[in-house]
Write a protein that holds these residues in place. Structure first.
Motif, PDB file in Angstrom:
ATOM      1  N   UNK A  74     -58.575  41.193 -39.123  1.00  0.00           N
ATOM      2  CA  UNK A  74     -59.420  42.041 -38.277  1.00  0.00           C
ATOM      3  C   UNK A  74     -60.403  42.806 -39.148  1.00  0.00           C
ATOM      4  N   UNK A  75     -59.911  43.385 -40.238  1.00  0.00           N
ATOM      5  CA  UNK A  75     -60.789  44.134 -41.150  1.00  0.00           C
ATOM      6  C   UNK A  75     -61.899  43.220 -41.671  1.00  0.00           C
TER       7      UNK A  75
ATOM      8  N   UNK B 279     -54.113  33.539 -33.275  1.00  0.00           N
ATOM      9  CA  UNK B 279     -53.004  33.810 -34.189  1.00  0.00           C
ATOM     10  C   UNK B 279     -53.411  33.507 -35.620  1.00  0.00           C
ATOM     11  N   UNK B 280     -54.256  34.342 -36.182  1.00  0.00           N
ATOM     12  CA  UNK B 280     -54.601  34.213 -37.580  1.00  0.00           C
ATOM     13  C   UNK B 280     -55.477  33.029 -37.917  1.00  0.00           C
TER      14      UNK B 280
ATOM     15  N   UNK C 270     -56.414  41.676 -30.838  1.00  0.00           N
ATOM     16  CA  UNK C 270     -55.076  42.270 -30.841  1.00  0.00           C
ATOM     17  C   UNK C 270     -54.028  41.309 -31.395  1.00  0.00           C
ATOM     18  N   UNK C 271     -54.330  40.013 -31.387  1.00  0.00           N
ATOM     19  CA  UNK C 271     -53.376  39.006 -31.845  1.00  0.00           C
ATOM     20  C   UNK C 271     -53.676  38.498 -33.255  1.00  0.00           C
ATOM     21  N   UNK C 272     -54.708  39.030 -33.869  1.00  0.00           N
ATOM     22  CA  UNK C 272     -55.097  38.622 -35.217  1.00  0.00           C
ATOM     23  C   UNK C 272     -54.444  39.566 -36.220  1.00  0.00           C
ATOM     24  N   UNK C 273     -53.941  39.051 -37.346  1.00  0.00           N
ATOM     25  CA  UNK C 273     -53.356  39.931 -38.360  1.00  0.00           C
ATOM     26  C   UNK C 273     -54.360  41.006 -38.802  1.00  0.00           C
TER      27      UNK C 273
END
Length: 101
Positions: free
Chosen positions: A92-93, A8-9, A85-88
């Motif tokens: 991800x970029x 989570x971020x 899929x759970x990362x902002x």
């Protein structure tokens, strides 16, 4: 001390000692899954932009591969893609731009 990142971020969930708590928490389920599927089951966490395998159990034919402690780029494995899929999106970029080669 190093820290483990959640999916989570990148929020910290604790020190490296926490990894042992995570292993204790999931290893019974990993063993059960391996037994039921008659294969190797793995569990990984998101740590500093990589997936790190922290639990492994094998049942049935063994391939002899040891995954515990191995790190993989998140975008290179199915496990990593689930964690991504759970990362902002902006994180991800950043992760992919840094690690994709």
């Amino acid at each position: 001390m190093d820290s483990l990142d959640t999916v989570n971020g990148g929020k910290t969930i604790g020190s490296l000692e926490t990894m042992f708590d995570i292993v204790e928490l999931v290893e019974g389920e990993v063993e059960k899954l391996a037994r039921e599927a008659e294969t190797t089951a793995l569990f990984a966490v998101h740590r500093q932009g990589r997936s790190v395998f922290v639990a492994q159990s094998s049942s049935g034919p063994l391939d002899g591969t040891e995954y515990f402690g191995r790190e993989r780029y998140l975008h290179n494995t199915a496990f990593g893609k689930v964690l991504l899929a759970w990362v902002p999106a902006e994180a991800v970029v950043t992760i992919i731009e840094r690690d994709a080669r």
